[in-house]
Scaffold this active site. Sequence first.
Site, PDB file in Angstrom:
ATOM      1  N   GLY A 144       0.823  -1.196   0.000  1.00 59.73           N
ATOM      2  CA  GLY A 144       0.000   0.000   0.000  1.00 59.73           C
ATOM      3  C   GLY A 144       0.853   1.241   0.000  1.00 59.73           C
ATOM      4  O   GLY A 144       0.538   2.237   0.661  1.00 59.73           O
TER       5      GLY A 144
ATOM      6  N   TYR B 126     -13.261  -4.065  10.234  1.00 60.80           N
ATOM      7  CA  TYR B 126     -12.007  -3.317  10.236  1.00 60.80           C
ATOM      8  C   TYR B 126     -11.370  -3.350  11.627  1.00 60.80           C
ATOM      9  O   TYR B 126     -10.183  -3.688  11.778  1.00 60.80           O
ATOM     10  CB  TYR B 126     -12.259  -1.886   9.804  1.00 60.80           C
ATOM     11  CG  TYR B 126     -11.026  -1.005   9.823  1.00 60.80           C
ATOM     12  CD1 TYR B 126     -10.144  -1.010   8.754  1.00 60.80           C
ATOM     13  CD2 TYR B 126     -10.748  -0.174  10.910  1.00 60.80           C
ATOM     14  CE1 TYR B 126      -9.007  -0.210   8.769  1.00 60.80           C
ATOM     15  CE2 TYR B 126      -9.632   0.626  10.934  1.00 60.80           C
ATOM     16  CZ  TYR B 126      -8.758   0.606   9.863  1.00 60.80           C
ATOM     17  OH  TYR B 126      -7.628   1.392   9.886  1.00 60.80           O
TER      18      TYR B 126
ATOM     19  N   SER C 249      -4.327  -0.105  13.993  1.00 61.56           N
ATOM     20  CA  SER C 249      -5.256   1.012  14.131  1.00 61.56           C
ATOM     21  C   SER C 249      -5.681   1.205  15.579  1.00 61.56           C
ATOM     22  O   SER C 249      -5.823   0.236  16.335  1.00 61.56           O
ATOM     23  CB  SER C 249      -6.508   0.773  13.279  1.00 61.56           C
ATOM     24  OG  SER C 249      -7.484   1.761  13.510  1.00 61.56           O
TER      25      SER C 249
END
Length: 248
Positions: A5, A154, A141
Amino acid sequence: MLVTGGSRGIGAAICRRLAAQGDRIAIHCRSNMAAAQQLRSELDGADHVIVTADLADTAAISPMVDGVVADLGGIDVLVHNAGIFIQHPVVTTGYDEWIETWRQVVDVNLIASAALAHRVVDHLVHRPAGPDGGKIVVVGSRGAYRGEPNAAAYGASKAGLHSMAQSLAVALAPHGITVAAVAPGFIRSDLSEGVLTGVAGDAVRAQSPFGRVGEPDEVAAAVAWLASPDAVWSTGAVIDVNGASYLR
């Protein structure tokens, strides 16, 4: 170094930071070759490469890693930054869509990371110089701890990513390989600009006592440190990069 990414956002900032330190970078992107080529032209140093693969397809991961090894002469550091975020509120999402979203998110955010780690570790263990000094850094995260009420897959995938990093840190320390994670909060990007300039922007900025959101380079700085020889004793760490917007 392989950065997944890597063509934009946090990934691009990581590539810039590592290239500025003298590292050769393999910039992974799924399909945005234009962005990856533009980034490569801007990086310090030379001989950086671009690799493409759909990380949801685990069959594509081994050839990609093999290609990076051939192009760069090896991989010392893997940074798994690639991830997807899909909103799917449990109350309003149909069952089939709910299950399919879980599969999509977990495949990219967690299964791909496990596959990449396995392939890179296999390379490190069998390279002539041996595995010592190899590093894996994953981008998790804040949502793994705070929760993601409208994007449960997520949050769960990032929690799994943190746990995987810690498990691998213990397993790989005897081989001289370190594994760690960063857990960013809300970070400014081209994808988040719509939120920050909309009615919700003030509320998002107020999550941090600094009254702002994070910048990609602030995450990249933490990743670069974890990828450095100075961070060996922090293997297994999950470093919060959220401007005190969530404390644990």
